[in-house]
Scaffold this motif. Structure first.
Motif, PDB file in Angstrom:
ATOM      1  N   ALA A   1     -67.713   4.678 -24.573  1.00  0.00           N
ATOM      2  CA  ALA A   1     -67.331   4.263 -23.220  1.00  0.00           C
ATOM      3  C   ALA A   1     -68.509   4.406 -22.271  1.00  0.00           C
ATOM      4  CB  ALA A   1     -66.149   5.103 -22.729  1.00  0.00           C
ATOM      5  N   GLY A   2     -69.217   5.518 -22.350  1.00  0.00           N
ATOM      6  CA  GLY A   2     -70.374   5.710 -21.491  1.00  0.00           C
ATOM      7  C   GLY A   2     -71.455   4.684 -21.754  1.00  0.00           C
ATOM      8  N   ASN A   3     -71.627   4.337 -23.020  1.00  0.00           N
ATOM      9  CA  ASN A   3     -72.628   3.330 -23.373  1.00  0.00           C
ATOM     10  C   ASN A   3     -72.264   1.974 -22.786  1.00  0.00           C
ATOM     11  OD1 ASN A   3     -74.428   1.581 -24.874  1.00  0.00           O
ATOM     12  ND2 ASN A   3     -74.710   3.312 -26.283  1.00  0.00           N
ATOM     13  N   ALA A   4     -70.991   1.604 -22.898  1.00  0.00           N
ATOM     14  CA  ALA A   4     -70.548   0.322 -22.347  1.00  0.00           C
ATOM     15  C   ALA A   4     -70.689   0.318 -20.831  1.00  0.00           C
ATOM     16  CB  ALA A   4     -69.098   0.060 -22.758  1.00  0.00           C
ATOM     17  N   ARG A   5     -70.380   1.460 -20.179  1.00  0.00           N
ATOM     18  CA  ARG A   5     -70.493   1.523 -18.723  1.00  0.00           C
ATOM     19  C   ARG A   5     -71.920   1.256 -18.262  1.00  0.00           C
ATOM     20  NH1 ARG A   5     -72.321   5.915 -16.554  1.00  0.00           N
ATOM     21  NH2 ARG A   5     -71.360   7.331 -18.067  1.00  0.00           N
ATOM     22  N   VAL A   6     -72.888   1.894 -18.910  1.00  0.00           N
ATOM     23  CA  VAL A   6     -74.284   1.728 -18.508  1.00  0.00           C
ATOM     24  C   VAL A   6     -74.698   0.269 -18.582  1.00  0.00           C
ATOM     25  CG1 VAL A   6     -76.655   2.223 -19.218  1.00  0.00           C
ATOM     26  CG2 VAL A   6     -74.998   4.074 -19.055  1.00  0.00           C
ATOM     27  N   ASN A   7     -74.130  -0.450 -19.520  1.00  0.00           N
ATOM     28  CA  ASN A   7     -74.487  -1.862 -19.686  1.00  0.00           C
ATOM     29  C   ASN A   7     -73.549  -2.802 -18.928  1.00  0.00           C
ATOM     30  OD1 ASN A   7     -76.814  -2.125 -21.801  1.00  0.00           O
ATOM     31  ND2 ASN A   7     -75.484  -0.461 -22.539  1.00  0.00           N
ATOM     32  N   GLY A   8     -72.734  -2.238 -18.025  1.00  0.00           N
ATOM     33  CA  GLY A   8     -71.914  -3.060 -17.146  1.00  0.00           C
ATOM     34  C   GLY A   8     -70.645  -3.596 -17.756  1.00  0.00           C
ATOM     35  N   ARG A   9     -70.262  -3.150 -18.959  1.00  0.00           N
ATOM     36  CA  ARG A   9     -69.046  -3.633 -19.611  1.00  0.00           C
ATOM     37  C   ARG A   9     -67.896  -2.662 -19.278  1.00  0.00           C
ATOM     38  NH1 ARG A   9     -72.801  -3.592 -23.777  1.00  0.00           N
ATOM     39  NH2 ARG A   9     -71.605  -2.066 -24.961  1.00  0.00           N
ATOM     40  N   HIS A  10     -67.425  -2.725 -18.044  1.00  0.00           N
ATOM     41  CA  HIS A  10     -66.510  -1.697 -17.551  1.00  0.00           C
ATOM     42  C   HIS A  10     -65.127  -1.774 -18.179  1.00  0.00           C
ATOM     43  CE1 HIS A  10     -69.365  -0.191 -14.658  1.00  0.00           C
ATOM     44  NE2 HIS A  10     -69.607  -1.433 -14.231  1.00  0.00           N
ATOM     45  N   GLU A  11     -64.631  -2.955 -18.480  1.00  0.00           N
ATOM     46  CA  GLU A  11     -63.314  -3.050 -19.117  1.00  0.00           C
ATOM     47  C   GLU A  11     -63.357  -2.438 -20.517  1.00  0.00           C
ATOM     48  OE1 GLU A  11     -60.309  -3.800 -18.072  1.00  0.00           O
ATOM     49  OE2 GLU A  11     -61.195  -3.887 -16.078  1.00  0.00           O
ATOM     50  N   GLU A  12     -64.406  -2.758 -21.257  1.00  0.00           N
ATOM     51  CA  GLU A  12     -64.560  -2.159 -22.604  1.00  0.00           C
ATOM     52  C   GLU A  12     -64.658  -0.639 -22.482  1.00  0.00           C
ATOM     53  OE1 GLU A  12     -67.986  -1.770 -26.067  1.00  0.00           O
ATOM     54  OE2 GLU A  12     -67.984  -3.576 -24.799  1.00  0.00           O
ATOM     55  N   ALA A  13     -65.435  -0.167 -21.502  1.00  0.00           N
ATOM     56  CA  ALA A  13     -65.593   1.274 -21.318  1.00  0.00           C
ATOM     57  C   ALA A  13     -64.259   1.928 -20.983  1.00  0.00           C
ATOM     58  CB  ALA A  13     -66.615   1.546 -20.225  1.00  0.00           C
ATOM     59  N   ALA A  14     -63.473   1.287 -20.095  1.00  0.00           N
ATOM     60  CA  ALA A  14     -62.183   1.865 -19.727  1.00  0.00           C
ATOM     61  C   ALA A  14     -61.253   1.938 -20.931  1.00  0.00           C
ATOM     62  CB  ALA A  14     -61.546   1.030 -18.614  1.00  0.00           C
ATOM     63  N   GLY A  15     -61.313   0.956 -21.824  1.00  0.00           N
ATOM     64  CA  GLY A  15     -60.464   0.972 -23.016  1.00  0.00           C
ATOM     65  C   GLY A  15     -60.820   2.133 -23.933  1.00  0.00           C
TER      66      GLY A  15
END
Length: 998
Positions: free
Chosen positions: A795-809
């Motif tokens: 989730a943290g990795n996805a957040r850094v790259n701007g993929r917030h929906e994936e990170a929230a999942g």
């Protein structure tokens, strides 16, 4: 508690080496720091001495251990153990914030010294006063508190030396007054040389010389001493009772050196006491002058301060006691070479000869003092038939023969004080130089000098002088490599250089290559000398228990090992391990770089490992490594709990059992310090587990996970990632899936912290796959905790790259698993991650509820977790349009992270506060907040560094400082580009384009 002696009196001696007796039985007081503590307490008998005063007295400002209070408690415990066989109640008692020593008022020689001096002040006659002073001086047994370290011991030595010299001056004045000591002149002359600038000594010597009919010498003494004498009290002309009238000049006091000069020149008859007439001296018999010192080495190199110190010490003969200098150090360090060089330099001060003996202290059977005494007596002119039969008789004869002679005695390679003491002269005109592989704290009155390996430049110079400067210059840089491989040990450097000098075909490159692994000991053998054989002499003197400790401590590949880890490795109690390791330090087979830490010289380590491989079975080596690994993990769990108040459900991600309880750690700061200090030992334990199939990789993987949990520095994350990679390789080879999954999760987390996001995602994804392969329902499988943590990192990795929906999942799923496991702190962290990403997706109410719940869950699980919860909440409040609430939470989190030394989160919270200030138009506060934490970000996280540079650049632009803004934003763009964070890079470059042209 064991039985105690029923009768006796406790006595202490400070006027020499610190000693104690119960009745007639001497008490073993232990090592120097224990005795230094006792000395501080004895200096204030019956009074409470605070911890701070004790620590300052023993260690001073620069040498105190990390935790002085615990170190003092250990020293007190050892001293109490020393008194326990004799006393039912320890004389050392805890009082408030310190300790007190309960001893009788007259229980020390120091108290007796003061009593006799006080009586002498009120002496009824010159004879009675002198006898009291003589009795006081007989109490002295050398230098006060000889061999004790620390500022207190130094201060006591200086104070008592002053008192003693003043008392000596008074006794000599009485000798001069009574005029009944023919040897007064010699003693006064020696003391004047030793203590220049002392008016009373000069006056005594002048008076004694004048009375002996040596008036010209008496006047010359004054002329020589005049420049060093302090200003003298003056009286009016006519004597001490005469008042000065108008115009009267000052006159020196009549008994001062200047006054005595005037009285001698005027022929004052009261100065003459009637020199005794005696028969003419018979011609002295011709006595042999032994010259037994070995030849000095033509290529002797360096050691300048040590040579000067020894020369100054040897020049100080002629006092009350024999000068004894004791050199100790490991085998091959150059003790004998240094002693011979210093002795030859000082030989001119000893016209009656120089004696030398190799006492073979490192041999299985050291030389008997009686045999050495017989040789010395014959060398000094005693006929063989006149040499007495026994050691005591020979020693007495030896001292008698040396009376009145100036002889230097060099005792090389001594086994211990009991071998040396019969060989010490009785004449203060003699001096003794001792070398030993063992420290000699029991040698009364000795000046101790530890001989260490040569400094790098001196070792290189020695190598060059032997090998030849042309050979060294032809292959630049290799001489330094060879010297380093030799551990700067002079014997090893000599052997290596001699091999090169003897073989023109041998290159420095080839020699260096042969010294690059632990087989180098074999290369350091030139047929006549061998480093390994030198170490073997010391090793074979060890008891079986000491030899085992010497071998096993070399098992972990770490620079040094702390006492608690060493005790676990050896399978012994802390006290037993301490005694063993300190004995090895005393024997110079180990060194102690800090309080409670033990390590080897490089070549000694190689020798110890060779002994380990040859003499310890594989089973015993594995058992020792298992004990160390178990202890490290048990203590790391306690560190994690102290630092983060971790949930019981999170304490072991793989439910790995441990047999020990580990070391207690009271605070988060203690935990971080322990984990940071022990990182090399932890790395060594992990390496042992990876190399030994009998050791549990689950313990190694969890230990690395705890290192990552407690230590957040960028330098440590790189090390931890490398250790985790090693475990994944070993676990993959063994088919051990759970430890492999945990190790891959740890490595992925560490890579994420150093902004290697693509590698992190790949590693974490593989960890997730492994967890799912262990059980159909991964959240209930043996690696469920690992699986949830891996999801959270994704989730943290996805957040850094701007993929917030994936990170929230990912974060939401992780929170569900943690909730099922009952891991509230971890659930709170996952909710914080979910909330931040949900807020970015526009789900503001849901995000705020999740962030607030996460902060509540984390608030009761330890200071680090609570601060982390506040930081997560601050992020979400900012996105939800509550800047003031966000700022308060961020500022509070940052202050707590600073107190706990959690640098990466301190920088992150500071970055968040700076952004909030900037968004509110407070550019100055934004710049100040960013500047405050930018140094931390540079040490811990490149992504944070770029974010802070972005914020700082924007604030500087708003403040009308475009040049500085351009520099910050340019640096931020470069970092983002290097990390592959393209969206942020584009935003920064847009700001750069909007700045006015330079």
């Amino acid at each position: 508690m064991g039985e105690t002696r029923e009768t006796g009196e406790l006595r202490f001696a400070l006027l020499g080496p610190l000693r104690a007796w119960y009745g007639e039985e001497e008490i073993a007081l232990g090592r120097p720091q224990q005795r230094a503590l006792l000395a501080v307490l004895l200096d204030a008998p019956g009074r409470t001495v605070a911890h701070g005063v004790l620590a300052e007295g023993i260690w001073g400002d620069g040498a105190a251990p990390a935790d002085p209070r615990k170190a003092l408690q250990l020293l007190v415990h050892r001293l109490r153990s020393a008194f326990r066989p004799y006393l039912a109640e320890s004389p050392i008692v805890r009082v408030g914030d310190g300790y007190a020593l309960r001893v009788p008022d007259a229980g020390t020689d120091f108290a007796e010294w003061r009593r006799l001096l006080a009586e002498a002040e009120n002496g009824t006659s010159p004879h009675a006063t002198r006898e009291l002073l003589r009795a006081a001086h007989r109490l002295w047994d050398g230098e006060p508190l000889a061999g004790l370290p620390g500022p207190h011991a130094e201060a006591v030595r200086a104070r008592l030396a002053g008192e003693r010299l003043t008392a000596v001056e008074r006794r000599l004045e009485l000798d001069a007054e009574l005029d009944d000591r023919p040897a007064l002149t010699a003693e006064a002359a020696a003391l004047c040389l030793e203590h220049p600038g002392r008016p009373r000594l000069v006056a005594v010597l002048m008076r004694a010389l004048h009375r002996a009919g040596r008036t010209a010498e008496a006047l010359a003494v004054y002329e020589d001493a005049r420049a060093s004498l302090p200003p003298e009290p003056r009286t009016a002309p006519g004597g001490p009772g005469t008042r000065r009238g108008p115009g009267a000049g000052d006159a020196p006091a009549p008994d001062s050196p200047a006054g005595l000069q005037l009285r001698i020149l005027r022929g004052d008859p009261t100065l003459l006491g009637g020199p005794a007439e005696g028969p003419a001296e018979a011609a002295a018999p011709v006595r042999p002058v032994p010259e037994q010192l070995p030849a000095d080495l033509a290529d002797f190199t360096g050691r300048g301060p040590a040579v000067d110190a020894l020369a100054d010490r040897l020049a100080g003969t002629g006092g009350r006691a024999v000068v004894v200098s004791a050199l100790d150090g490991m085998g091959g360090v150059g003790k004998t070479t240094l002693a011979v060089h210093a002795a030859r330099r000082a030989a001119g001060r000893f016209p009656d000869g120089q004696l030398f003996a190799d006492l073979r202290g490192a041999d299985p059977t050291p030389r008997e003092p009686a045999a050495v005494l017989a040789e010395f007596l014959r060398a000094l002119g005693t006929a063989a038939e006149d040499v007495p039969p026994g050691t005591a008789e020979r020693s007495a004869c030896y001292r008698s023969v040396l009376t009145g002679r100036r002889v230097l005695v060099v005792l090389d390679n001594a086994a211990g004080p009991e071998q040396i003491e019969p060989l010490l002269p009785g004449s203060a005109d003699c001096a003794v130089l001792v070398t030993s592989r063992t420290r000699l704290p029991g040698l009364a009155g000795a000046h101790h000098l530890r001989v260490d390996p040569l400094p790098a430049d001196e070792a290189a110079e020695l190598f060059t002088r032997i090998a030849g400067p042309d050979r060294v210059a032809a292959e630049p840089g290799l001489a330094e490599e060879i010297v380093a491989a030799c551990g700067r040990l002079p014997l090893a450097v000599r052997i290596a250089a001699s091999r090169l000098a003897a073989d023109p075909g041998l290159t420095l490159a080839a020699l260096s290559e042969g010294l690059r692994d632990e087989r180098r000991l074999a290369a350091l053998d030139d047929g006549e000398r061998a480093v390994e054989a030198t170490f073997a002499l010391s090793y074979h003197r060890l008891t079986p228990e000491e030899a085992r400790a010497f071998r096993l401590l070399a098992l972990p590949d770490a620079p040094d090992v702390a006492l608690p880890c060493a005790a676990a490795l050896l399978g012994r109690s802390g006290a037993a391990a301490d005694e063993l390791l300190e004995k090895l330090v005393d024997l110079n087979l180990l060194h102690s770089p800090g309080f409670g830490r033990y390590g080897y010289h490089d070549l000694v380590r190689a020798y110890a490992r060779a002994r380990l491989a040859e003499e310890e079975s594989g089973t015993e080596r594995s058992a020792a490594a298992a004990r160390l690994l178990d202890f490290c993990l048990a203590t790391a769990r306690r560190a994690d709990t102290a630092a983060r108040s971790v949930d019981p459900a999170e304490q072991s991600l793989l439910d790995t059992p441990v047999t020990g309880t580990g070391r207690p750690l009271a605070t988060g700061a203690d935990a971080v310090r322990w984990m940071r200090d022990q990182a090399p030992v932890h790395a060594a334990a992990v390496a042992l587990a990876c190399a030994d199939p009998s050791l549990p990789l689950a313990q190694a993987a969890e230990l690395v996970d705890k290192m990552g949990s407690v230590l957040f520095e960028r330098t440590q994350t790189t090390v931890i990632a490398a250790l985790a990679a090693r475990i994944t390789e070993a676990a993959g080879a063994r088919g051990d899936l759970a430890p492999e999954a945990l190790a891959r999760y740890v490595r992925g987390s560490m890579l994420w912290h150093v902004n290697r996001y693509e590698e992190s995602r790949d590693e974490i994804t593989r960890a997730v796959v492994l967890c799912e392969s262990l059980a159909p329902d991964a959240d209930a499988g043996p690696a469920a905790r690992v699986w949830a943590k891996a999801l959270l990192t994704l989730a943290g990795n996805a957040r850094v790259n701007g993929r917030h929906e994936e990170a929230a999942g990912h974060a939401g799923r992780a929170a569900e698993v943690f909730r099922a496991l009952g891991a509230e702190r971890a659930e709170g962290g996952a909710l914080g991650e979910f909330a931040f990403n949900a807020a970015h997706g526009g789900r503001l109410d849901e995000a705020r509820r999740a962030a607030e719940r996460g902060a509540r869950l984390m608030s009761g699980t330890g200071p680090v977790s609570a601060a982390t919860g506040r930081y997560y909440l601050a992020r979400v409040l900012r996105l939800c349009g509550d800047p003031e609430g966000a700022l308060a939470a961020a500022t509070g989190a940052r202050e707590e992270f600073a107190r706990l030394q959690v640098a990466v989160f301190e920088a992150a919270a500071g970055d968040l506060a700076a952004r909030i200030h900037a968004e509110a138009g407070r550019a100055t506060l934004a710049a100040e907040a960013a500047e405050a934490v930018l140094p931390l970000a540079r040490k811990t996280s490149a992504a944070l560094e770029a974010a802070l540079l972005h914020t700082l650049g924007s604030a500087l632009a708003s403040l009308g400082r475009p040049r500085q803004a351009r520099a910050c934003l340019g640096d931020a763009a470069e970092v983002y580009a290097r990390l592959g964070i393209t969206a942020e890079e584009a935003a920064v470059r847009a700001l750069l384009a909007a700045l006015p042209s330079p």
